[in-house]
Design a protein around this motif. Sequence first.
Motif, mmCIF file in Angstrom:
data_model
loop_
_atom_site.group_PDB
_atom_site.id
_atom_site.type_symbol
_atom_site.label_atom_id
_atom_site.label_comp_id
_atom_site.label_asym_id
_atom_site.label_seq_id
_atom_site.Cartn_x
_atom_site.Cartn_y
_atom_site.Cartn_z
ATOM 1 N N PRO A 16 0.814 -1.223 0.000
ATOM 2 C CA PRO A 16 0.000 0.000 0.000
ATOM 3 C C PRO A 16 0.851 1.279 0.000
ATOM 4 C CG PRO A 16 -0.913 -1.589 1.529
ATOM 5 C CD PRO A 16 0.427 -2.119 1.097
ATOM 6 N N ILE A 17 2.008 1.237 0.646
ATOM 7 C CA ILE A 17 2.901 2.407 0.641
ATOM 8 C C ILE A 17 3.475 2.595 -0.756
ATOM 9 C CG2 ILE A 17 4.980 3.462 1.617
ATOM 10 C CD1 ILE A 17 4.402 1.738 4.169
ATOM 11 N N ARG A 18 3.873 1.500 -1.395
ATOM 12 C CA ARG A 18 4.368 1.586 -2.775
ATOM 13 C C ARG A 18 3.289 2.156 -3.700
ATOM 14 N NH1 ARG A 18 5.910 -3.256 -1.474
ATOM 15 N NH2 ARG A 18 8.014 -3.988 -1.432
ATOM 16 N N ASP A 19 2.067 1.665 -3.525
ATOM 17 C CA ASP A 19 0.956 2.146 -4.358
ATOM 18 C C ASP A 19 0.742 3.647 -4.172
ATOM 19 O OD1 ASP A 19 0.595 -0.470 -5.230
ATOM 20 O OD2 ASP A 19 -1.168 -0.833 -3.957
ATOM 21 N N LEU A 20 0.792 4.117 -2.927
ATOM 22 C CA LEU A 20 0.645 5.549 -2.661
ATOM 23 C C LEU A 20 1.749 6.337 -3.357
ATOM 24 C CD1 LEU A 20 -0.307 8.158 -1.211
ATOM 25 C CD2 LEU A 20 1.232 7.478 0.658
ATOM 26 N N CYS A 21 2.975 5.899 -3.220
ATOM 27 C CA CYS A 21 4.103 6.630 -3.819
ATOM 28 C C CYS A 21 4.004 6.632 -5.339
ATOM 29 C CB CYS A 21 5.428 6.036 -3.348
ATOM 30 S SG CYS A 21 5.696 6.278 -1.574
ATOM 31 N N THR A 22 3.612 5.530 -5.920
ATOM 32 C CA THR A 22 3.422 5.473 -7.371
ATOM 33 C C THR A 22 2.316 6.425 -7.795
ATOM 34 O OG1 THR A 22 4.194 3.187 -7.433
ATOM 35 C CG2 THR A 22 2.874 3.932 -9.304
ATOM 36 N N PHE A 84 -1.911 5.866 2.891
ATOM 37 C CA PHE A 84 -2.057 4.536 2.278
ATOM 38 C C PHE A 84 -3.088 3.679 2.998
ATOM 39 C CE2 PHE A 84 1.352 4.284 5.354
ATOM 40 C CZ PHE A 84 1.111 3.113 6.041
ATOM 41 N N ARG A 85 -3.560 4.123 4.149
ATOM 42 C CA ARG A 85 -4.629 3.406 4.847
ATOM 43 C C ARG A 85 -6.006 3.965 4.475
ATOM 44 N NH1 ARG A 85 -0.681 3.628 9.016
ATOM 45 N NH2 ARG A 85 0.000 1.537 9.582
ATOM 46 N N HIS A 86 -6.020 5.201 4.004
ATOM 47 C CA HIS A 86 -7.249 5.872 3.555
ATOM 48 C C HIS A 86 -8.260 6.050 4.679
ATOM 49 C CE1 HIS A 86 -6.160 3.820 -0.510
ATOM 50 N NE2 HIS A 86 -5.273 4.715 -0.144
ATOM 51 N N ARG A 87 -7.769 6.399 5.854
ATOM 52 C CA ARG A 87 -8.655 6.601 7.007
ATOM 53 C C ARG A 87 -9.451 7.894 6.908
ATOM 54 N NH1 ARG A 87 -5.579 7.339 11.647
ATOM 55 N NH2 ARG A 87 -7.430 6.888 12.874
ATOM 56 N N PHE A 88 -8.925 8.851 6.167
ATOM 57 C CA PHE A 88 -9.556 10.154 6.017
ATOM 58 C C PHE A 88 -9.622 10.503 4.537
ATOM 59 C CE2 PHE A 88 -7.851 9.910 10.204
ATOM 60 C CZ PHE A 88 -8.854 10.442 10.991
ATOM 61 N N VAL A 89 -10.397 11.531 4.229
ATOM 62 C CA VAL A 89 -10.569 11.979 2.855
ATOM 63 C C VAL A 89 -10.319 13.484 2.817
ATOM 64 C CG1 VAL A 89 -12.216 12.205 0.940
ATOM 65 C CG2 VAL A 89 -12.290 10.188 2.411
ATOM 66 N N ARG A 90 -9.571 13.911 1.826
ATOM 67 C CA ARG A 90 -9.407 15.334 1.562
ATOM 68 C C ARG A 90 -10.578 15.754 0.680
ATOM 69 N NH1 ARG A 90 -3.128 15.388 -0.589
ATOM 70 N NH2 ARG A 90 -2.125 15.272 1.445
ATOM 71 N N VAL A 91 -11.319 16.767 1.107
ATOM 72 C CA VAL A 91 -12.422 17.294 0.311
ATOM 73 C C VAL A 91 -11.996 18.661 -0.205
ATOM 74 C CG1 VAL A 91 -14.845 18.007 0.284
ATOM 75 C CG2 VAL A 91 -14.141 16.025 1.665
#
Length: 181
Positions: A16-22, A84-91
Amino acid sequence: MTQRSFSTEQADDEQPIRDLCTYMVENYPKATLQDVYKTCYQDYFGAGHIVSDTTAAHQYLSAEIAACADADMGGIPSTEPTGFRHRFVRVNLSEILNGTMSEEELFAHFVAAANQSNALGDNWASEWQQIETIAIAIQPEWADSVLQENLHMAASRNGAVRHSDAFRNAYNPHYRIIQNN
């Protein structure tokens, strides 16, 4: 811009960290390691660090909305999960300007998320070291010894950082963090 998933599953490995960085490299080519830190910090802690006075926070939001009314805020999606955990959302504040959401509604969600004890734990500095190692492996151009030292110092005291100047100049981010339901 690639749309990110909103899964809230806990990460047990490095993927998940790799996915975020990509994702950051592909969608925010002007981002720096500081911007990776910021989104992961937001995911780890939420937004409570910026809401000690709700009246002042609401006044600041109103002023920011007014200031960016004519700005191009298309550099970031209308909603985007943090870290990468997606606990929050930026609106994106464009959601208010285009009438999708009211200022009061966004502020209520923001305060609700900020008024909770959201920290995942007390090991942010250690988590940041792991994220940083993976991030630099994905994007070697993010290596910057001075910035890395500053981020290590911030992480050691659970400190927040702003977006990098490069990110702010390229993407004009104006958003608030809410709970990912």
